[in-house]
Design a protein around this motif. Structure first.
Motif, PDB file in Angstrom:
ATOM      1  N   ASN A  12       0.841  -1.195   0.000  1.00  0.00           N
ATOM      2  CA  ASN A  12       0.000   0.000   0.000  1.00  0.00           C
ATOM      3  C   ASN A  12       0.878   1.247   0.000  1.00  0.00           C
ATOM      4  O   ASN A  12       1.500   1.586   0.993  1.00  0.00           O
ATOM      5  CB  ASN A  12      -0.928  -0.010   1.220  1.00  0.00           C
ATOM      6  CG  ASN A  12      -1.917   1.113   1.190  1.00  0.00           C
ATOM      7  OD1 ASN A  12      -1.765   2.088   0.466  1.00  0.00           O
ATOM      8  ND2 ASN A  12      -2.944   0.978   1.993  1.00  0.00           N
ATOM      9  N   ASP A  15      -0.917   4.633   2.240  1.00  0.00           N
ATOM     10  CA  ASP A  15      -1.174   4.638   3.674  1.00  0.00           C
ATOM     11  C   ASP A  15       0.089   5.041   4.434  1.00  0.00           C
ATOM     12  O   ASP A  15       1.086   4.334   4.399  1.00  0.00           O
ATOM     13  CB  ASP A  15      -1.630   3.238   4.099  1.00  0.00           C
ATOM     14  CG  ASP A  15      -1.914   3.139   5.575  1.00  0.00           C
ATOM     15  OD1 ASP A  15      -1.963   4.181   6.254  1.00  0.00           O
ATOM     16  OD2 ASP A  15      -2.107   2.007   6.049  1.00  0.00           O
ATOM     17  N   CYS A  17       0.778   4.980   7.571  1.00  0.00           N
ATOM     18  CA  CYS A  17       1.137   4.005   8.607  1.00  0.00           C
ATOM     19  C   CYS A  17       1.899   2.838   7.992  1.00  0.00           C
ATOM     20  O   CYS A  17       2.850   2.331   8.582  1.00  0.00           O
ATOM     21  CB  CYS A  17      -0.100   3.505   9.333  1.00  0.00           C
ATOM     22  SG  CYS A  17      -0.866   4.763  10.355  1.00  0.00           S
ATOM     23  N   SER A  18       1.489   2.413   6.818  1.00  0.00           N
ATOM     24  CA  SER A  18       2.184   1.296   6.190  1.00  0.00           C
ATOM     25  C   SER A  18       3.585   1.702   5.731  1.00  0.00           C
ATOM     26  O   SER A  18       4.481   0.869   5.686  1.00  0.00           O
ATOM     27  CB  SER A  18       1.378   0.720   5.038  1.00  0.00           C
ATOM     28  OG  SER A  18       1.387   1.570   3.925  1.00  0.00           O
ATOM     29  N   SER A  21       6.047   0.910   8.353  1.00  0.00           N
ATOM     30  CA  SER A  21       6.227  -0.516   8.637  1.00  0.00           C
ATOM     31  C   SER A  21       6.861  -1.248   7.451  1.00  0.00           C
ATOM     32  O   SER A  21       6.849  -2.461   7.382  1.00  0.00           O
ATOM     33  CB  SER A  21       4.888  -1.158   9.006  1.00  0.00           C
ATOM     34  OG  SER A  21       3.978  -1.058   7.944  1.00  0.00           O
ATOM     35  N   ARG A  22       7.458  -0.495   6.566  1.00  0.00           N
ATOM     36  CA  ARG A  22       8.068  -1.051   5.357  1.00  0.00           C
ATOM     37  C   ARG A  22       9.590  -1.051   5.472  1.00  0.00           C
ATOM     38  O   ARG A  22      10.180  -0.108   5.976  1.00  0.00           O
ATOM     39  CB  ARG A  22       7.650  -0.199   4.170  1.00  0.00           C
ATOM     40  CG  ARG A  22       8.009  -0.780   2.845  1.00  0.00           C
ATOM     41  CD  ARG A  22       7.419   0.011   1.705  1.00  0.00           C
ATOM     42  NE  ARG A  22       5.987   0.113   1.891  1.00  0.00           N
ATOM     43  CZ  ARG A  22       5.255   1.134   1.466  1.00  0.00           C
ATOM     44  NH1 ARG A  22       5.811   2.128   0.832  1.00  0.00           N
ATOM     45  NH2 ARG A  22       3.964   1.154   1.674  1.00  0.00           N
ATOM     46  N   GLN A  61       6.839  -5.527   3.710  1.00  0.00           N
ATOM     47  CA  GLN A  61       5.828  -4.845   4.525  1.00  0.00           C
ATOM     48  C   GLN A  61       5.617  -5.653   5.797  1.00  0.00           C
ATOM     49  O   GLN A  61       5.166  -6.794   5.741  1.00  0.00           O
ATOM     50  CB  GLN A  61       4.511  -4.738   3.758  1.00  0.00           C
ATOM     51  CG  GLN A  61       3.432  -4.005   4.498  1.00  0.00           C
ATOM     52  CD  GLN A  61       3.655  -2.513   4.453  1.00  0.00           C
ATOM     53  OE1 GLN A  61       3.940  -1.967   3.403  1.00  0.00           O
ATOM     54  NE2 GLN A  61       3.530  -1.860   5.576  1.00  0.00           N
ATOM     55  N   ASN A  64       3.947  -3.749  11.700  1.00  0.00           N
ATOM     56  CA  ASN A  64       3.993  -2.406  12.284  1.00  0.00           C
ATOM     57  C   ASN A  64       5.413  -1.842  12.223  1.00  0.00           C
ATOM     58  O   ASN A  64       6.357  -2.540  11.833  1.00  0.00           O
ATOM     59  CB  ASN A  64       3.449  -2.412  13.720  1.00  0.00           C
ATOM     60  CG  ASN A  64       4.203  -3.357  14.623  1.00  0.00           C
ATOM     61  OD1 ASN A  64       5.429  -3.456  14.560  1.00  0.00           O
ATOM     62  ND2 ASN A  64       3.479  -4.089  15.452  1.00  0.00           N
TER      63      ASN A  64
END
Length: 91
Positions: A12, A15, A17-18, A21-22, A61, A64
């Motif tokens: 994604n 986003d 937030c994503s 977390s990548r 990904q 979190n």
């Protein structure tokens, strides 16, 4: 979702937030290293939500930001298929 389920090829991009977390992996011999290899390496840090492999680099990904940072701390500079990979996560 089963831990044996393969991660999505889609990450994604919209986003925020994503993004945190990548994990971005560079200097990757993608002629030798496959998606399943990366999933095996990074699955000890997080359930892998997505994995996208490109020529010379890849994105993982994580669930979190905390898991992504742990993966970078544990794997940055690791030898993968004869090359030292560099990794970063977004803050």
């Amino acid at each position: 979702v089963s831990s044996k389920t393969m991660a999505s090829n889609v990450i994604n991009k919209m986003d925020p937030c994503s993004m945190k977390s990548r994990v971005f992996i560079v200097n990757l011999s993608t002629l030798v290293v496959k998606k399943s290899d990366l999933e095996a390496i990074f699955s000890k840090y997080s359930r892998i939500m997505g994995c996208s492999v490109h020529r010379g680099f890849a994105f993982i990904q994580c669930v979190n930001e905390r898991n992504a940072r742990a993966a970078v701390a544990g794997e940055d500079g690791r030898m993968i298929a004869g090359q030292i990979g560099g990794m970063t996560s977004w803050s």
